[in-house]
Design an enzyme around this catalytic site. Structure first.
Site, PDB file in Angstrom:
ATOM      1  N   SER A  44     152.795  76.750  69.305  1.00 30.29           N
ATOM      2  CA  SER A  44     152.859  76.802  67.850  1.00 30.29           C
ATOM      3  C   SER A  44     153.572  75.567  67.312  1.00 30.29           C
ATOM      4  CB  SER A  44     153.628  78.061  67.411  1.00 30.29           C
ATOM      5  OG  SER A  44     153.123  79.214  68.049  1.00 30.29           O
ATOM      6  N   SER A  46     153.823  72.207  64.144  1.00 28.04           N
ATOM      7  CA  SER A  46     153.055  71.212  63.398  1.00 28.04           C
ATOM      8  C   SER A  46     152.392  70.160  64.277  1.00 28.04           C
ATOM      9  CB  SER A  46     153.969  70.524  62.372  1.00 28.04           C
ATOM     10  OG  SER A  46     155.058  69.885  63.023  1.00 28.04           O
ATOM     11  N   ASP A 100     153.200  73.045  74.095  1.00 26.14           N
ATOM     12  CA  ASP A 100     153.831  73.626  72.916  1.00 26.14           C
ATOM     13  C   ASP A 100     154.717  72.589  72.241  1.00 26.14           C
ATOM     14  OD1 ASP A 100     154.611  75.492  71.052  1.00 26.14           O
ATOM     15  OD2 ASP A 100     155.445  76.914  72.502  1.00 26.14           O
ATOM     16  N   ALA A 102     158.330  71.806  69.804  1.00 25.51           N
ATOM     17  CA  ALA A 102     159.747  72.164  69.902  1.00 25.51           C
ATOM     18  C   ALA A 102     160.452  71.733  68.626  1.00 25.51           C
ATOM     19  CB  ALA A 102     160.395  71.511  71.114  1.00 25.51           C
ATOM     20  N   ASP A 103     161.521  72.429  68.312  1.00 23.78           N
ATOM     21  CA  ASP A 103     162.330  72.054  67.153  1.00 23.78           C
ATOM     22  C   ASP A 103     163.351  70.986  67.519  1.00 23.78           C
ATOM     23  OD1 ASP A 103     161.161  73.987  65.309  1.00 23.78           O
ATOM     24  OD2 ASP A 103     162.136  75.495  66.555  1.00 23.78           O
ATOM     25  N   LYS A 113     163.547  76.363  70.238  1.00 24.24           N
ATOM     26  CA  LYS A 113     162.248  76.728  69.708  1.00 24.24           C
ATOM     27  C   LYS A 113     162.396  78.033  68.934  1.00 24.24           C
ATOM     28  CE  LYS A 113     158.717  76.525  72.413  1.00 24.24           C
ATOM     29  NZ  LYS A 113     157.916  75.959  71.271  1.00 24.24           N
ATOM     30  N   GLY A 114     161.459  78.272  68.053  1.00 24.00           N
ATOM     31  CA  GLY A 114     161.508  79.497  67.273  1.00 24.00           C
ATOM     32  C   GLY A 114     161.633  79.274  65.790  1.00 24.00           C
ATOM     33  N   GLY A 116     159.306  78.700  63.936  1.00 26.23           N
ATOM     34  CA  GLY A 116     158.183  79.447  63.384  1.00 26.23           C
ATOM     35  C   GLY A 116     158.179  80.904  63.786  1.00 26.23           C
ATOM     36  N   GLU A 122     155.943  82.358  72.865  1.00 23.90           N
ATOM     37  CA  GLU A 122     155.968  81.000  73.407  1.00 23.90           C
ATOM     38  C   GLU A 122     156.605  80.973  74.790  1.00 23.90           C
ATOM     39  OE1 GLU A 122     156.270  78.512  69.181  1.00 23.90           O
ATOM     40  OE2 GLU A 122     158.087  79.028  70.297  1.00 23.90           O
TER      41      GLU A 122
END
Length: 276
Positions: A44, A46, A100, A102-103, A113-114, A116, A122
């Site tokens: 997940s 952008s 995937d 990552a923030d 992560k998370g 979103g 994930e």
């Protein structure tokens, strides 16, 4: 950027942050989504639309025998709209590779992560994959977790347990977070807490710099608390993280500690050093 293969035609160029995201995504796909990989997890965030864009560009012949497992609504929609075959973890419990976003990522490839609210799904797909790959833009490449992503560690919790969990997080004698709050729906949306795809709430908890130096300790501490479903700390999981840079290059950080800079003048495919 040069054309990447005879089967792939570059779409319109992108600049800035979106261009950096696309570079990271394309590099990861070119290096790690090979014709022999048939069961693929799609994460997940952008950067992930560019992952799917690149997989679709590999062609119908390559993709016809593949199945794709989504981590949430966004990735499911991308898979379906891309004409790829949708599958579920109930059917395929072992994946070849999961890609995937990552923030935030630190030099040891520990990830937050998370953002979103998809951290549980994930992590399931990341752990089920033989190879877990992270893609992001340069803003997520951090020397220490908590410095770029200041919103805190996303903690998916049972709705029944959220109040005592918040209390425990804020108690100096218990979990000792600097701050913690229940994530609420954005203004203008439905009033109330954010609800995950699994029907749970999310608490965002900020910890001290000294604690972020040992993210696995935070992870273990939180996982032991009743009511915690999953924690958005991914420690010791990723094989490599790709960061698209402002100048058109890509930085690859490997779990081994090696760093590779992929120059903007190079063709990304075939990669100079294939690492499957």
């Amino acid at each position: 950027m040069a054309s990447l293969s005879s089967n792939i035609v570059d779409p319109a160029p992108l600049s800035g942050i979106e261009g950096a995201k696309r570079l990271a995504a394309w590099t990861a796909v070119d290096r790690h989504i090979k014709p022999e990989h048939k069961i693929i997890g799609i994460g997940s965030g952008s950067t992930v639309p560019y992952v799917v864009e690149r997989i679709v560009a590999q062609g119908k012949e390559v993709n016809k025998d593949r199945v794709f497992l989504p981590t949430g609504f966004q990735s499911k929609e991308l898979i379906v709209k891309g004409g790829l075959t949708l599958a579920d973890i109930d059917q395929y419990t072992e994946l070849d590779v999961t890609i995937d976003g990552a923030d935030e990522v630190d030099p040891e490839l520990n990830c937050i992560k998370g953002g979103g609210a998809c951290q549980l799904r994930e992590k399931v797909l990341a752990e089920a994959a033989e190879t877990f790959i992270v893609v992001a833009d340069y803003r997520k490449n951090s020397h220490l977790l908590g410095t770029a992503w200041k919103q805190g560690v996303p903690i998916e919790v049972s709705p029944f347990a959220y109040a005592p969990l918040l209390n425990a997080l804020l108690s100096p004698n218990k979990l000792g977070a600097k701050s913690a709050k229940l994530r609420m729906s954005p203004s203008g949306g439905k009033a109330g807490p954010v609800v995950t795809d699994n029907g749970n709430f999310v608490i965002d908890a900020v910890f001290s710099e000294s604690e972020y130096k040992n993210p696995k300790e935070i992870l273990v501490k939180l996982k032991l608390v009743t009511g915690v479903v999953e924690v958005g700390l991914f420690c010791g999981m990723a094989k490599v993280a790709y960061f698209g840079n402002e100048d058109g290059s890509v930085t690859a950080l490997f779990a081994s500690g090696r760093t590779e800079l992929i120059g903007k003048s190079e063709e990304i495919l075939p990669a100079k050093a294939q690492e499957n």
